[in-house]
Design a protein around this motif. Structure first.
Motif, mmCIF file in Angstrom:
data_model
loop_
_atom_site.group_PDB
_atom_site.id
_atom_site.type_symbol
_atom_site.label_atom_id
_atom_site.label_comp_id
_atom_site.label_asym_id
_atom_site.label_seq_id
_atom_site.Cartn_x
_atom_site.Cartn_y
_atom_site.Cartn_z
ATOM 1 N N GLU A 62 0.829 -1.203 0.000
ATOM 2 C CA GLU A 62 0.000 0.000 0.000
ATOM 3 C C GLU A 62 0.868 1.261 0.000
ATOM 4 O O GLU A 62 0.563 2.241 -0.684
ATOM 5 C CB GLU A 62 -0.916 0.003 1.222
ATOM 6 N N LEU A 63 1.963 1.225 0.750
ATOM 7 C CA LEU A 63 2.872 2.365 0.808
ATOM 8 C C LEU A 63 3.465 2.654 -0.569
ATOM 9 O O LEU A 63 3.613 3.815 -0.959
ATOM 10 C CB LEU A 63 3.971 2.092 1.845
ATOM 11 N N ALA A 64 3.784 1.617 -1.329
ATOM 12 C CA ALA A 64 4.312 1.800 -2.685
ATOM 13 C C ALA A 64 3.308 2.552 -3.555
ATOM 14 O O ALA A 64 3.682 3.429 -4.338
ATOM 15 C CB ALA A 64 4.656 0.451 -3.316
ATOM 16 N N GLN A 65 2.026 2.240 -3.398
ATOM 17 C CA GLN A 65 0.990 2.945 -4.160
ATOM 18 C C GLN A 65 0.862 4.388 -3.700
ATOM 19 O O GLN A 65 0.695 5.293 -4.509
ATOM 20 C CB GLN A 65 -0.348 2.229 -4.025
ATOM 21 N N LEU A 66 0.942 4.607 -2.396
ATOM 22 C CA LEU A 66 0.793 5.956 -1.859
ATOM 23 C C LEU A 66 1.908 6.894 -2.320
ATOM 24 O O LEU A 66 1.664 8.062 -2.604
ATOM 25 C CB LEU A 66 0.762 5.921 -0.317
ATOM 26 N N VAL A 67 3.132 6.387 -2.381
ATOM 27 C CA VAL A 67 4.255 7.238 -2.789
ATOM 28 C C VAL A 67 4.574 7.102 -4.276
ATOM 29 O O VAL A 67 5.528 7.706 -4.758
ATOM 30 C CB VAL A 67 5.524 7.007 -1.929
ATOM 31 N N VAL A 68 3.746 6.342 -4.988
ATOM 32 C CA VAL A 68 3.845 6.164 -6.442
ATOM 33 C C VAL A 68 5.250 5.708 -6.840
ATOM 34 O O VAL A 68 6.000 6.412 -7.520
ATOM 35 C CB VAL A 68 3.428 7.445 -7.208
ATOM 36 N N SER A 70 7.679 1.768 -7.415
ATOM 37 C CA SER A 70 7.637 0.315 -7.531
ATOM 38 C C SER A 70 7.903 -0.309 -6.158
ATOM 39 O O SER A 70 8.448 0.340 -5.261
ATOM 40 C CB SER A 70 8.706 -0.169 -8.518
ATOM 41 N N LYS A 71 7.531 -1.569 -6.015
ATOM 42 C CA LYS A 71 7.791 -2.260 -4.752
ATOM 43 C C LYS A 71 9.292 -2.344 -4.486
ATOM 44 O O LYS A 71 9.739 -2.167 -3.354
ATOM 45 C CB LYS A 71 7.149 -3.649 -4.759
ATOM 46 N N SER A 72 10.077 -2.582 -5.537
ATOM 47 C CA SER A 72 11.525 -2.666 -5.338
ATOM 48 C C SER A 72 12.117 -1.295 -4.985
ATOM 49 O O SER A 72 13.013 -1.192 -4.147
ATOM 50 C CB SER A 72 12.227 -3.256 -6.568
ATOM 51 N N GLY A 73 11.606 -0.242 -5.618
ATOM 52 C CA GLY A 73 12.066 1.106 -5.289
ATOM 53 C C GLY A 73 11.722 1.466 -3.858
ATOM 54 O O GLY A 73 12.529 2.067 -3.137
ATOM 55 N N LEU A 74 10.515 1.085 -3.413
ATOM 56 C CA LEU A 74 10.116 1.340 -2.040
ATOM 57 C C LEU A 74 10.990 0.554 -1.075
ATOM 58 O O LEU A 74 11.442 1.090 -0.059
ATOM 59 C CB LEU A 74 8.649 0.975 -1.823
ATOM 60 N N THR A 75 11.254 -0.705 -1.390
ATOM 61 C CA THR A 75 12.098 -1.532 -0.525
ATOM 62 C C THR A 75 13.460 -0.895 -0.332
ATOM 63 O O THR A 75 13.974 -0.835 0.797
ATOM 64 C CB THR A 75 12.237 -2.952 -1.108
ATOM 65 N N TYR A 76 14.045 -0.379 -1.405
ATOM 66 C CA TYR A 76 15.346 0.282 -1.294
ATOM 67 C C TYR A 76 15.264 1.486 -0.364
ATOM 68 O O TYR A 76 16.105 1.654 0.528
ATOM 69 C CB TYR A 76 15.857 0.716 -2.677
ATOM 70 N N GLN A 77 14.272 2.345 -0.570
ATOM 71 C CA GLN A 77 14.149 3.562 0.242
ATOM 72 C C GLN A 77 13.871 3.223 1.709
ATOM 73 O O GLN A 77 14.445 3.841 2.614
ATOM 74 C CB GLN A 77 13.060 4.472 -0.315
ATOM 75 N N VAL A 78 13.004 2.258 1.960
ATOM 76 C CA VAL A 78 12.700 1.857 3.334
ATOM 77 C C VAL A 78 13.941 1.254 3.991
ATOM 78 O O VAL A 78 14.207 1.499 5.172
ATOM 79 C CB VAL A 78 11.482 0.904 3.383
ATOM 80 N N THR A 79 14.733 0.505 3.234
ATOM 81 C CA THR A 79 15.977 -0.047 3.782
ATOM 82 C C THR A 79 16.905 1.075 4.232
ATOM 83 O O THR A 79 17.510 1.001 5.307
ATOM 84 C CB THR A 79 16.682 -0.945 2.738
ATOM 85 N N GLN A 80 17.014 2.135 3.434
ATOM 86 C CA GLN A 80 17.855 3.273 3.813
ATOM 87 C C GLN A 80 17.317 3.952 5.077
ATOM 88 O O GLN A 80 18.077 4.317 5.976
ATOM 89 C CB GLN A 80 17.947 4.293 2.666
ATOM 90 N N LEU A 81 16.001 4.117 5.143
ATOM 91 C CA LEU A 81 15.374 4.726 6.324
ATOM 92 C C LEU A 81 15.520 3.826 7.549
ATOM 93 O O LEU A 81 15.686 4.312 8.670
ATOM 94 C CB LEU A 81 13.893 5.009 6.049
ATOM 95 N N GLU A 82 15.482 2.525 7.328
ATOM 96 C CA GLU A 82 15.655 1.573 8.421
ATOM 97 C C GLU A 82 17.088 1.649 8.965
ATOM 98 O O GLU A 82 17.291 1.663 10.190
ATOM 99 C CB GLU A 82 15.340 0.164 7.916
#
Length: 152
Positions: A62-68, A70-82
């Protein structure tokens, strides 16, 4: 084969203005976030979406859709934030395959510290440049395009 429907002068002017303004505003926002907060624009948007969510948590799909993104792009960004301690992930309680992104207290503080500078840049380069009628028209027009692209 049918001939393409080329853009007329008004359509081309609208398209060029959209592309140019989008790129210019995004570049200013990205620069401000990098310099003042060490965040990318997508990372900031993830923190914003998590902060706005009930309990500060959103399922990754759902977060990937909210920030427009891809799932892989979101995973990368969340990993950096983590890695920075701003977000953590956990398994979804109702679906072992689902992953939930959770805003940490450090992430909430980072967002609170970053938001004033971000809003200042957005105001300076977009909001305060337009009058109220223009803002309403912009929101209406871009909302129409967004709904069409999202299929709703």
């Amino acid at each position: 084969m049918t001939e393409p429907r080329w853009l007329d002068a008004d359509e081309m002017a609208a398209w060029n203005a959209f592309v140019e303004v989008g790129n210019l505003v995004n570049r200013r926002v990205e620069q401000q976030l990098r310099e003042q907060a060490g965040l990318s624009h997508p990372q900031y948007e993830i923190l914003v979406r998590l902060a706005a969510a009930d309990g500060g948590e959103v399922r990754m799909s759902e977060l990937a859709q909210l920030v427009v993104t891809s799932k892989s792009g979101l995973t990368y960004q969340v990993t950096q934030l983590e890695k920075a301690g701003f977000v953590r992930r956990r398994t979804c309680d109702t679906d072992d395959r689902g992953v939930i992104a959770c805003l940490t207290e450090a992430g909430r503080r980072k967002l609170e510290d970053t938001a004033p500078g971000h809003v200042e840049i957005v105001r300076e380069h977009l909001i305060d440049v337009l009058d109220r009628d223009q803002l309403r028209a912009l929101a209406d027009v871009l909302g129409t395009v967004s709904r069409e692209l999202r299929g709703s």
